[in-house]
Design a protein around this motif. Structure first.
Motif, PDB file in Angstrom:
ATOM      1  N   TYR A   6       0.838  -1.210   0.000  1.00  0.00           N
ATOM      2  CA  TYR A   6       0.000   0.000   0.000  1.00  0.00           C
ATOM      3  C   TYR A   6       0.870   1.256   0.000  1.00  0.00           C
ATOM      4  O   TYR A   6       0.652   2.174  -0.782  1.00  0.00           O
ATOM      5  N   THR A   7       1.863   1.253   0.908  1.00  0.00           N
ATOM      6  CA  THR A   7       2.722   2.427   1.012  1.00  0.00           C
ATOM      7  C   THR A   7       3.489   2.633  -0.285  1.00  0.00           C
ATOM      8  O   THR A   7       3.640   3.757  -0.768  1.00  0.00           O
ATOM      9  N   PHE A   8       3.957   1.519  -0.861  1.00  0.00           N
ATOM     10  CA  PHE A   8       4.721   1.606  -2.099  1.00  0.00           C
ATOM     11  C   PHE A   8       3.845   2.170  -3.223  1.00  0.00           C
ATOM     12  O   PHE A   8       4.257   3.057  -3.974  1.00  0.00           O
ATOM     13  N   THR A   9       2.646   1.656  -3.331  1.00  0.00           N
ATOM     14  CA  THR A   9       1.747   2.118  -4.394  1.00  0.00           C
ATOM     15  C   THR A   9       1.470   3.611  -4.252  1.00  0.00           C
ATOM     16  O   THR A   9       1.550   4.376  -5.222  1.00  0.00           O
ATOM     17  N   LEU A  10       1.174   4.019  -3.029  1.00  0.00           N
ATOM     18  CA  LEU A  10       0.895   5.436  -2.784  1.00  0.00           C
ATOM     19  C   LEU A  10       2.127   6.284  -3.102  1.00  0.00           C
ATOM     20  O   LEU A  10       2.028   7.312  -3.794  1.00  0.00           O
ATOM     21  N   ALA A  11       3.291   5.831  -2.601  1.00  0.00           N
ATOM     22  CA  ALA A  11       4.519   6.605  -2.815  1.00  0.00           C
ATOM     23  C   ALA A  11       4.839   6.691  -4.303  1.00  0.00           C
ATOM     24  O   ALA A  11       5.245   7.739  -4.812  1.00  0.00           O
ATOM     25  N   PHE A  12       4.614   5.589  -5.019  1.00  0.00           N
ATOM     26  CA  PHE A  12       4.924   5.573  -6.449  1.00  0.00           C
ATOM     27  C   PHE A  12       4.079   6.619  -7.197  1.00  0.00           C
ATOM     28  O   PHE A  12       4.596   7.429  -7.957  1.00  0.00           O
ATOM     29  N   THR A  15       7.827   9.580   5.456  1.00  0.00           N
ATOM     30  CA  THR A  15       7.339  10.209   6.693  1.00  0.00           C
ATOM     31  C   THR A  15       5.952  10.820   6.453  1.00  0.00           C
ATOM     32  O   THR A  15       5.083  10.733   7.309  1.00  0.00           O
ATOM     33  N   GLY A  16       5.784  11.413   5.272  1.00  0.00           N
ATOM     34  CA  GLY A  16       4.489  12.023   4.941  1.00  0.00           C
ATOM     35  C   GLY A  16       3.384  10.995   4.908  1.00  0.00           C
ATOM     36  O   GLY A  16       2.225  11.277   5.208  1.00  0.00           O
ATOM     37  N   SER A  17       3.742   9.743   4.586  1.00  0.00           N
ATOM     38  CA  SER A  17       2.707   8.715   4.470  1.00  0.00           C
ATOM     39  C   SER A  17       2.088   8.404   5.827  1.00  0.00           C
ATOM     40  O   SER A  17       0.976   7.920   5.902  1.00  0.00           O
ATOM     41  N   PHE A  18       2.806   8.705   6.925  1.00  0.00           N
ATOM     42  CA  PHE A  18       2.227   8.488   8.257  1.00  0.00           C
ATOM     43  C   PHE A  18       0.936   9.299   8.385  1.00  0.00           C
ATOM     44  O   PHE A  18      -0.087   8.796   8.820  1.00  0.00           O
ATOM     45  N   VAL A  19       1.045  10.567   8.005  1.00  0.00           N
ATOM     46  CA  VAL A  19      -0.109  11.459   8.130  1.00  0.00           C
ATOM     47  C   VAL A  19      -1.151  11.121   7.073  1.00  0.00           C
ATOM     48  O   VAL A  19      -2.333  10.936   7.369  1.00  0.00           O
ATOM     49  N   VAL A  20      -0.683  11.012   5.829  1.00  0.00           N
ATOM     50  CA  VAL A  20      -1.615  10.842   4.706  1.00  0.00           C
ATOM     51  C   VAL A  20      -2.365   9.511   4.800  1.00  0.00           C
ATOM     52  O   VAL A  20      -3.576   9.456   4.608  1.00  0.00           O
ATOM     53  N   GLU A  21      -1.652   8.457   5.156  1.00  0.00           N
ATOM     54  CA  GLU A  21      -2.321   7.154   5.268  1.00  0.00           C
ATOM     55  C   GLU A  21      -3.351   7.158   6.393  1.00  0.00           C
ATOM     56  O   GLU A  21      -4.398   6.520   6.284  1.00  0.00           O
ATOM     57  N   VAL A  30       2.203   1.061   5.740  1.00  0.00           N
ATOM     58  CA  VAL A  30       3.143   1.041   6.865  1.00  0.00           C
ATOM     59  C   VAL A  30       2.925   2.254   7.779  1.00  0.00           C
ATOM     60  O   VAL A  30       3.054   2.165   8.997  1.00  0.00           O
ATOM     61  N   GLY A  31       2.578   3.392   7.176  1.00  0.00           N
ATOM     62  CA  GLY A  31       2.365   4.615   7.969  1.00  0.00           C
ATOM     63  C   GLY A  31       1.218   4.458   8.946  1.00  0.00           C
ATOM     64  O   GLY A  31       1.352   4.739  10.141  1.00  0.00           O
ATOM     65  N   MET A  32       0.100   3.979   8.453  1.00  0.00           N
ATOM     66  CA  MET A  32      -1.063   3.821   9.334  1.00  0.00           C
ATOM     67  C   MET A  32      -0.794   2.740  10.382  1.00  0.00           C
ATOM     68  O   MET A  32      -1.166   2.887  11.547  1.00  0.00           O
ATOM     69  N   GLN A  33      -0.119   1.685   9.965  1.00  0.00           N
ATOM     70  CA  GLN A  33       0.221   0.627  10.931  1.00  0.00           C
ATOM     71  C   GLN A  33       1.103   1.188  12.044  1.00  0.00           C
ATOM     72  O   GLN A  33       0.951   0.823  13.206  1.00  0.00           O
ATOM     73  N   SER A  34       2.020   2.084  11.652  1.00  0.00           N
ATOM     74  CA  SER A  34       2.914   2.660  12.665  1.00  0.00           C
ATOM     75  C   SER A  34       2.151   3.535  13.637  1.00  0.00           C
ATOM     76  O   SER A  34       2.416   3.525  14.834  1.00  0.00           O
ATOM     77  N   ILE A  35       1.206   4.309  13.110  1.00  0.00           N
ATOM     78  CA  ILE A  35       0.420   5.163  13.999  1.00  0.00           C
ATOM     79  C   ILE A  35      -0.363   4.286  14.985  1.00  0.00           C
ATOM     80  O   ILE A  35      -0.377   4.534  16.197  1.00  0.00           O
ATOM     81  N   TYR A  83       6.147  -1.507  20.287  1.00  0.00           N
ATOM     82  CA  TYR A  83       7.428  -0.913  19.908  1.00  0.00           C
ATOM     83  C   TYR A  83       8.159  -1.696  18.821  1.00  0.00           C
ATOM     84  O   TYR A  83       8.921  -1.125  18.045  1.00  0.00           O
ATOM     85  N   LEU A  84       7.939  -3.006  18.764  1.00  0.00           N
ATOM     86  CA  LEU A  84       8.659  -3.790  17.752  1.00  0.00           C
ATOM     87  C   LEU A  84       8.231  -3.385  16.348  1.00  0.00           C
ATOM     88  O   LEU A  84       9.030  -3.371  15.425  1.00  0.00           O
ATOM     89  N   VAL A  85       6.961  -3.033  16.213  1.00  0.00           N
ATOM     90  CA  VAL A  85       6.464  -2.583  14.898  1.00  0.00           C
ATOM     91  C   VAL A  85       7.114  -1.240  14.553  1.00  0.00           C
ATOM     92  O   VAL A  85       7.529  -1.012  13.411  1.00  0.00           O
ATOM     93  N   ILE A  86       7.231  -0.379  15.554  1.00  0.00           N
ATOM     94  CA  ILE A  86       7.831   0.941  15.298  1.00  0.00           C
ATOM     95  C   ILE A  86       9.308   0.782  14.919  1.00  0.00           C
ATOM     96  O   ILE A  86       9.785   1.383  13.960  1.00  0.00           O
TER      97      ILE A  86
END
Lengths: 311, 532
Positions: free
Chosen positions: A97-103, A244-250, A258-263, A271-274
């Motif tokens: 998902y993150t890759f597709t969005l970033a691409f 880093t932007g994907s954290f907010v955007v996702e 990955v961004g939404m999962q991290s949030i 913490y292991l995921v982070i």
């Protein structure tokens, strides 16, 4: 060339090691006990001690770090505290998902950035130039968490052209890609303009015109190719922003990357995921920068000669 | 090439995962009878024995059933148990199970399934953080929890459709505790066959079956055609996972959701929006927001006059108006409306700054002089709570001459510090686990309980709640709790602030939702009618 690549990869190792140590220590020192997360605050002390031992949390910190590192090298980032799902699995679910969005965000950023930059340079000091630069200034200044609700309100809620958020078809990708592309597009546009203005003043451009080439031909064949080299570097840097932007955007657009999962992991103190996300981002960043440097070499013979000398 | 790869990725989702495929676009086509409302977080588990958070409970109550359930009148009514009897000493509950109930995999439900489910929840290997709270009244439960026994003596199958549960002492609130998912029936076969991953394909008896759990993206449920109370009217429920408040609100405005939560900030705007104001619904919840005055961590709070002075110095009505848009109801006592024993006539310690100053002076701090520095701690990133805390600190300074600084803490750290007894003065919420006064008074304020963060202690209060906890006569029991509550209020054990009220937006097409104080009941009767 191969030696150069190897040299660069070896150089990345200390960076990744330091980063792994920092993220490990931050996680170890952060408030919240993983054992309490799984067993609750008032669990039986014997059960807590047992689980602490199972998770290796009763061992000295340096031992824990080396175990973590050894496992991480093999791609094993442990299991989530609460649900006991392998972190590697969570990452592998999120990456596409993150890759597709970033691409797509990068595709929009490059197309819009170069387009605006070239226009501004060609029509230097006209209203086109000024308008393009105002737009890019806004693009650089406005953060994603402001731009996203504005675009949602306008394009989804008011005009009803696009869905608000989710991941249920290609149309769901348009808004987040636009938001994520905003800042890199603006940076690329400003740099392209500067480079183009510089290149358009060169003697060989005048020569090209003297040979009777049209403005379009001069720009495409002579100016743009030379002006774009430094832009490649910005694309490398922009990749970091996209992560880093994907954290907010996702999170805003409910994209399960990955961004939404991290949030979620931050909220749940997983913490292991982070840790895994930070390491993944670091490896990605190193690789993209290496790729950009190699592309530089392919596009610029002077740099290629440098590879040979270093090798 | 890259573009093709990216496009392919978009369509295929998580190609490398061994878990069920995770993107929402591969799901079934939503029918006209598909209810869409958001999940505020990724579900933490699909194991009812382990669930502890509200959003996940809302999913699980559609997948599983217990012996009993809540109804719209906040009463405990039969679910998989057709009926039950209680022994005269109040210790033995004999449940007669419904015949012909099946798990989603077709297996019949018997009393043995409940024996298995309860013992499994208590088993330390299950690592349930909640079994100790909800099942600990069962005879022998503590031994299983401590790993000293495999099964609880108090749970027995007497034939295929009769279950007997024996308690360690009579507990009038026991049936309420059984409404919590920890006591729901799970399929032994599904768990054993599913191994570590059985929660990816949970098998219950509930009105809906899990169709798809696209992690961090969507939970889809489809109607269970064989449901023991009849097939639900909805064909399915879609729960997109939407962490962001604004996104949820925008999706509702755009017609992409049938229901959503509303923050106090949005409520202000929505109630003046002609398109939205008629879609707002306000619900009281069985929860109280209060300020705890920790008598161990902050010795001045050991003086009753100081605690009373703080109570009299807080003008709750103004705070609720300023910080909470006048939505929640002022708390005069501890028990929220709807909890048996709630006393609408309880006056509490009224706002009276003059009396507050006088009490503080009597306690040895005239005009707040000599009063040690005090910090009010509360959970971070809660805009409504921050506004409330700021205004409350102003009032304490103005009315008592005491400077109160504010400290917002990350939730995990806050709980750690609070459980270690390190916070002298904190602002927190307590929500009912079940609708019984015991869950508030005995759990929160009895001497020495783990939740008694104020370290409040009054032997008379303890005597009353101890007596009430095991009393069979409901009327007398309520009277005892009411007496105990009045003591705690007069002692100023806390500063009770307000009772929680939730605001939601509903599409007018949503019909038949059954509501209880605990929240939406499972959507067994819900349907969609009209444009949505």
């Amino acid at each position: 060339m191969a030696k150069y690549v190897l040299h660069r990869l070896l150089l990345a190792i200390p960076t990744l090691l330091v980063l792994s140590l920092i993220t490990f220590l931050l996680s170890a020192l952060a408030p919240g006990d993983p054992v309490a997360l799984r067993l609750g605050q008032h669990a039986d002390p014997a059960a807590r001690a047992r689980l602490r031992h199972e998770l290796g949390l009763d061992r000295p910190l340096h031992e824990q770090y080396f175990t973590y590192l050894g496992n991480a090298v093999r791609g094993d980032f442990g299991k989530t505290y609460r649900t006991e799902v392998p972190v590697r699995e969570i990452m592998s679910e999120g990456i596409p998902y993150t890759f597709t969005l970033a691409f797509w965000a990068m595709a929009v950023a490059v197309a819009a950035g170069i387009g605006f930059g070239v226009l501004a340079a060609v029509y230097q000091n006209t209203w086109v130039d000024r308008a393009a630069m105002v737009v890019t200034l806004i693009g650089v200044s406005i953060p994603a968490f402001v731009l996203a609700p504005l675009l949602i309100l306008l394009l989804a809620v008011r005009l009803g052209w696009l869905p608000v958020a989710g991941w249920e078809g290609p149309q769901y990708l348009i808004l987040p890609a636009l938001v994520l592309a905003g800042r890199p597009a603006a940076l690329i546009a400003r740099l392209t303009r500067t480079q183009m203005v510089e290149v358009l003043r060169q003697d060989y451009i005048r020569t090209a015109y003297a040979k009777g080439l049209t403005r379009g031909q001069v720009i495409r064949r002579h100016a743009l190719r030379n002006a774009l080299l430094p832009v490649l570097t910005v694309i490398g840097t922009a990749f970091g922003y996209l992560l880093t932007g994907s954290f907010v955007v996702e999170t805003i657009f409910a994209i399960p990357g990955v961004g939404m999962q991290s949030i979620s992991a931050i909220f749940e103190r997983e913490y292991l995921v982070i840790q895994a996300t930070v390491m993944l981002a670091a490896v990605g960043f190193v690789l993209v920068n290496l790729l950009v440097d190699l592309l530089y070499g392919i596009l610029d013979p002077r740099v290629r000669a440098g590879f040979r000398r270093k090798a | 090439m890259l573009a093709a790869l990216a496009a392919l990725t978009f369509l295929s989702g998580c190609a490398t995962s061994t878990r069920p495929k995770g993107d929402a676009n591969t799901g079934t086509t939503a029918s006209a009878q598909t209810l869409r409302y958001p999940l505020l977080t990724e579900p933490t588990t699909m194991d009812p024995a382990r669930v502890e958070d509200g959003p996940t409970i809302d999913v699980l109550q559609h997948l599983y059933d217990g012996l009993v359930q809540w109804n719209e009148k906040n009463e405990v009514v039969p679910n998989l148990a057709e009926s039950w009897t209680v022994s005269p000493d109040g210790r033995v509950y004999t449940f007669k199970l419904k015949q012909g109930v099946k798990f989603h995999n077709g297996d019949p439900v018997t009393a043995q399934d409940f024996v298995y489910s309860i013992n499994r929840a208590l088993d330390p290997k299950t690592q349930s953080t909640v079994a100790g709270t909800y099942l600990n009244d069962i005879l022998g439960a503590e031994d299983v929890l401590a790993g000293k026994a495999q099964t609880a003596k108090g749970v027995e199958a007497v034939g295929d459709h009769t279950l007997r549960i024996t308690l360690d002492q009579p507990k009038a609130y026991f049936l309420s505790k059984l409404t919590y998912p920890t006591a729901y029936a799970v399929s032994r076969r599904a768990i054993e066959e599913g191994g570590d991953r059985w929660t990816e394909k949970p098998v219950g008896t509930g009105p809906f079956i899990l169709d798809q759990w696209a992690h961090h993206s969507m939970v889809r449920l489809r109607a269970n055609p064989d449901y023991h109370e009849g097939r639900p009217k909805l064909d399915g429920i879609e729960r997109p996972i939407l962490l962001d408040t604004r996104t949820r609100h925008s999706k509702f405005e755009n017609g992409e959701l049938h229901m959503t939560d509303v923050t106090m900030g949005d409520y202000d705007r929505d109630k003046n929006d002609p398109k939205l104001k008629d879609n707002l619904k306000i619900y009281p919840r069985p929860a109280i927001f209060y300020v705890s005055m920790n008598q161990k961590a902050f010795p001045p709070f050991q003086k009753k006059q100081v605690r009373q002075a703080f109570n009299h110095a807080v003008d709750k009505d103004t705070l609720i108006r300023v910080a909470m848009r006048d939505v929640p109801k002022r708390a005069n006592g501890i028990l929220p409306p709807g909890i048996p024993g709630y006393d609408p006539n309880l006056k509490g310690l009224e706002y009276n700054p003059e009396k507050a100053r006088q009490l503080l002076a009597e306690a040895g701090y005239p005009g707040g002089k000599g009063f040690p520095a005090l910090t009010l701690t509360f959970r971070e990133k809660q805009a409504d709570m921050r506004r409330f805390a700021e205004a409350m600190a102003d009032q304490l300074e103005k009315n008592l001459g005491i400077q109160v600084s504010l400290r917002e803490m990350e939730w995990g750290s806050f709980l750690d510090a609070r459980n270690k007894g390190e916070l002298p003065f904190y602002y927190l919420r307590w929500m009912a686990d079940y609708l019984d006064p015991q869950d508030f008074l005995s759990i929160m304020l009895r001497t020495g309980t783990s939740e008694n963060g104020a370290n409040y202690s009054n032997p008379e209060f303890d005597r009353l709640v101890d007596q009430a906890d095991v009393m069979q006569d409901p009327q007398k029991r309520i009277e005892l709790y009411r007496k105990a509550e009045r003591i705690a209020v007069d002692d100023a054990a806390w500063i009770p602030l307000y009772f929680q009220t939730d605001v939601e937006l509903w599409n007018p097409a949503v019909k038949g939702v059954r509501e209880s104080l605990m929240g939406h009941l499972p959507h067994k009767q819900t349907y969609l009618d009209g444009p949505n």
